[in-house]
Design an enzyme around this catalytic site. Sequence first.
Site, PDB file in Angstrom:
ATOM      1  N   HIS A 118      16.343  60.613 -11.018  1.00  0.00           N
ATOM      2  CA  HIS A 118      16.055  59.325 -10.833  1.00  0.00           C
ATOM      3  C   HIS A 118      14.348  58.860 -10.682  1.00  0.00           C
ATOM      4  O   HIS A 118      13.856  57.883 -11.182  1.00  0.00           O
ATOM      5  CB  HIS A 118      16.490  58.919  -9.284  1.00  0.00           C
ATOM      6  CG  HIS A 118      16.135  57.639  -8.613  1.00  0.00           C
ATOM      7  ND1 HIS A 118      14.982  57.606  -7.579  1.00  0.00           N
ATOM      8  CD2 HIS A 118      16.488  56.521  -8.720  1.00  0.00           C
ATOM      9  CE1 HIS A 118      14.960  56.481  -7.341  1.00  0.00           C
ATOM     10  NE2 HIS A 118      15.717  55.612  -7.903  1.00  0.00           N
ATOM     11  N   GLU A 143      13.473  58.289 -14.240  1.00  0.00           N
ATOM     12  CA  GLU A 143      13.884  56.969 -14.730  1.00  0.00           C
ATOM     13  C   GLU A 143      12.523  56.130 -14.053  1.00  0.00           C
ATOM     14  O   GLU A 143      12.216  54.984 -14.987  1.00  0.00           O
ATOM     15  CB  GLU A 143      15.162  56.637 -13.852  1.00  0.00           C
ATOM     16  CG  GLU A 143      15.482  55.370 -14.054  1.00  0.00           C
ATOM     17  CD  GLU A 143      15.863  54.748 -12.723  1.00  0.00           C
ATOM     18  OE1 GLU A 143      15.146  53.623 -12.349  1.00  0.00           O
ATOM     19  OE2 GLU A 143      16.887  55.085 -12.123  1.00  0.00           O
ATOM     20  N   HIS A 144      12.302  55.893 -12.934  1.00  0.00           N
ATOM     21  CA  HIS A 144      11.264  55.230 -12.588  1.00  0.00           C
ATOM     22  C   HIS A 144       9.751  55.352 -13.363  1.00  0.00           C
ATOM     23  O   HIS A 144       9.297  54.506 -13.956  1.00  0.00           O
ATOM     24  CB  HIS A 144      10.748  55.680 -11.053  1.00  0.00           C
ATOM     25  CG  HIS A 144      11.599  54.927 -10.125  1.00  0.00           C
ATOM     26  ND1 HIS A 144      10.862  54.067  -9.210  1.00  0.00           N
ATOM     27  CD2 HIS A 144      12.824  54.640  -9.989  1.00  0.00           C
ATOM     28  CE1 HIS A 144      11.822  53.321  -8.227  1.00  0.00           C
ATOM     29  NE2 HIS A 144      12.826  53.900  -8.487  1.00  0.00           N
ATOM     30  N   GLU A 179      12.445  53.427  -0.929  1.00  0.00           N
ATOM     31  CA  GLU A 179      13.854  53.219  -1.425  1.00  0.00           C
ATOM     32  C   GLU A 179      14.617  54.098  -0.995  1.00  0.00           C
ATOM     33  O   GLU A 179      15.974  53.716  -0.349  1.00  0.00           O
ATOM     34  CB  GLU A 179      13.807  53.454  -3.098  1.00  0.00           C
ATOM     35  CG  GLU A 179      15.114  53.042  -3.780  1.00  0.00           C
ATOM     36  CD  GLU A 179      15.162  53.562  -5.407  1.00  0.00           C
ATOM     37  OE1 GLU A 179      14.094  53.853  -5.890  1.00  0.00           O
ATOM     38  OE2 GLU A 179      16.342  53.051  -5.842  1.00  0.00           O
TER      39      GLU A 179
END
Lengths: 425, 428
Positions: B67, B70-71, B142
């Site tokens: 993840h 991905e950012h 997040e």
Amino acid sequence: MAIIPHEKTSCGGLTLHRIQTDKYKTTTVVMQFKAKLTKDTVTERALLPYVLQSGTAQYGSSKAVRTELEKLYGATLGVDLAKKGDFHIMTFRMDFANEKFLSEDDPLFKKALTLLADVVMNPKTGNSGFDSSIVEKEKRTMKQRIESIYDDKMRYSNMRLTQEMFPDEPFGLHVFGESDQVDQITSQSLYDYYKKVCAEDEVDLYFVGNLEGIEVENIVKELFPFDERSSRESETTVKASLDVEEKEVQESQEIKQGKLHMGFRTGVGYADDEYYALQVFNGMFGGFSHSKLFRNVREKESLAYYAASRYESHKGLIIVMSGIEFKNYSKTVEIIKEQLTAMRNGDFNEEEMKQTKTMIRNQLLETVDDAKGMVELLYHGVVSRKLRSIEEWLDGVEAVTKEDILAVADKVKLDTVYFLKGEEA
Amino acid sequence: MKTIPFNQLQETLYHQTMDNGLDVYVLPKKGFNKTYATFTTKYGSVDNHFVPLNGSENVQVPDGIAHFLEHKLFEKEDRDVFQDFSKQGASSNAFTSFTRTAYLFSTTQNVMQNLETLVNFVQDPYFSDKSVEKEKGIIGQEIEMYNDNSDWRAYFGVIENMFHHHPVKIDIAGTVESIAKITKESLYTCYETFYHPSNMVLFVVGAVEPNEIMSFVEKNQAAKSYKDQPPIERFFDEEPKKVAEKKRVLPMSVQVAKCLVGFKEPNPGRQGEELLKHELSINLALDLMFGQSSENYETLYNEGLIDQSFSYDFTEEEKFGFSILGSNTSSPDELADRLYSMIQSFKNRAVDEEQLERIRKKKIGSFLRALNSPEFIANQFTRYRFNQMDLFEVVPVLEALTAKDVEKAVKEHFAEECFTVCQVVPKA
């Protein structure tokens, strides 16, 4: 050809909207009931659609209604409530397969619509009004629905912000209704309210799909014989007054992330000429990932995962939302205020304006690809009494100048800063 | 380029495998303004133990790294790719699941230019120490956002209960502590291993011309010097059939309690048509047991044990699977017991043919409805493809499923030792 091939006709007591298109594999039906949002009616109105979908004269229980829907190749039926400006909108949505994609020749249109009419026009009744066991069950569920707003902290903060901004106006009410009014509702009082809704509400019925060869108008006249009603053409939303003082409200709960919600008043609504400029303003301020809020609060300062602004176009509000660490409250508020100042000072270039207009155009055209989105866009025109074609809308946005943006930026006024923080902070 | 027509659905799919192994699919949608494209790698949060490309030893990487990657892929040395897309009139995004990372855009203009941006940015990583550090603050928020989300916590709590070792029990974003360990070097290791074109699928749906897309991608890929990559070796510890924890209660700042129950799939490992059949069978069974037309739903609703938040779903991937169902509720313990006993009694009965027919129709109708959505088509097609299944086989497989198939799947899946409960309750 128009981007939305929209045909509108008056059909007894309701307005019929037809959007003929062959791009979907299903037909979407949306029925909107519109009346003023008031403290006296908000709770009954919020309960009504849930009671209606729970049993009809012919199909006496929710189970029976759902069984019929499944037989129609899984037609969907949903109810919804919304606040649009000064109005409390009650929505029934149905969506069913177009039989030409099925190994079935039996047309589904009339059958599906008959079921919708059953739900809306022929509810299950008892000795006094609606069936009382249905009403009691739905009252219980409704209380739980209202209570659970608290459990979703973003939603809760939005509700609290709106209450603080409009303490004495109907707009401060939540569309789910008031918890302390639920017990007073009886099957008879709700039925009386239902009769009033049928007689007086402004009703719009939308069909989106391949309607070729279907006598939509005749079917609607037969199934939804609403009486003609007096025109509500003069009823519009009163925009939020700009005569307010800035205030700050803080609350504590046992949570991990602070929710910062800031409410601004703009004085500009959907029907105004400055609407396009305000849309562009909002896009540049916090509407997209290239906006000032996203770039400064998230990308530059790493303060948040989300930092965005949303425009409520009927009441004329801008709501900024961000999830932050408790200790960063003052710093974040300050940065957000700085971004508004930057917008007012014209601290943006042609490129940012162009980018924003392109994104708005993109958003509008994409919304039109979705049947529900299309209806939503058209319905803004009903609520605001300003019917705007997509083409007109696109041109309007394109024509916005820097001066136009500065003029609306100048009007934007901070009303309330709401912060939901943790208990130790 | 291969042309695959689906006559009943009136859709045509185009497919081509590039020389470097990249699979490209195009589905033109008549009448749509929008084009939606996803570029997806078969790499998600569970792939945390593997042999790096050109390495000899297996490595264990920090939780949440897929993840995080991905950012970070959106940030380049001189710019942010989000801005490139928005200058070209597209909105872009990405998501990481247990088994996939997808990058996407949607637009109503400049399709080819945006497609080029998508393919190029994903194939051109730039990670620096400074930008990795900066991202930790953003992802930290997040993670906290999800920590306050009671629905997510309940959902993840059930999954955590189910698994002893399998990394599906680790939160996709990791924790504030685990992401602190991520470095630019570990990001490059993951990138090099999992972002080879042969491990990826590009799907484009909307207002497009298949030939134009294919020849563009062909040229674009030919200009990049990818070497053939051996198959990726991923490691998963042996996972027992039974669940790790039977119950978990999470006190949170809520007014209404939640109760979710789950069944861990005891025999994962299916792929292709076998998986498709199993997944559809269990989902049909859940509809039969708990759909809004079922007696169980009516009973639970009438007794005030569930409300409209009630939901259920079954999903299975190569190495794990589970069904999860539940609702906001006034009595979380009673609801857990009732759901369990309703499932057991369903197991002991024959499936009613008439009901099965009705639910089958419902499923076919829902599938047609889903095909209105370009997002659904691209995302689901890719998920199916990574599990050797074909999205467009859903209707034929549904039509062929028998009561016996459903009964067999139910007996296998809903086992006592695979059952677990997670509740969120108001903090005292």
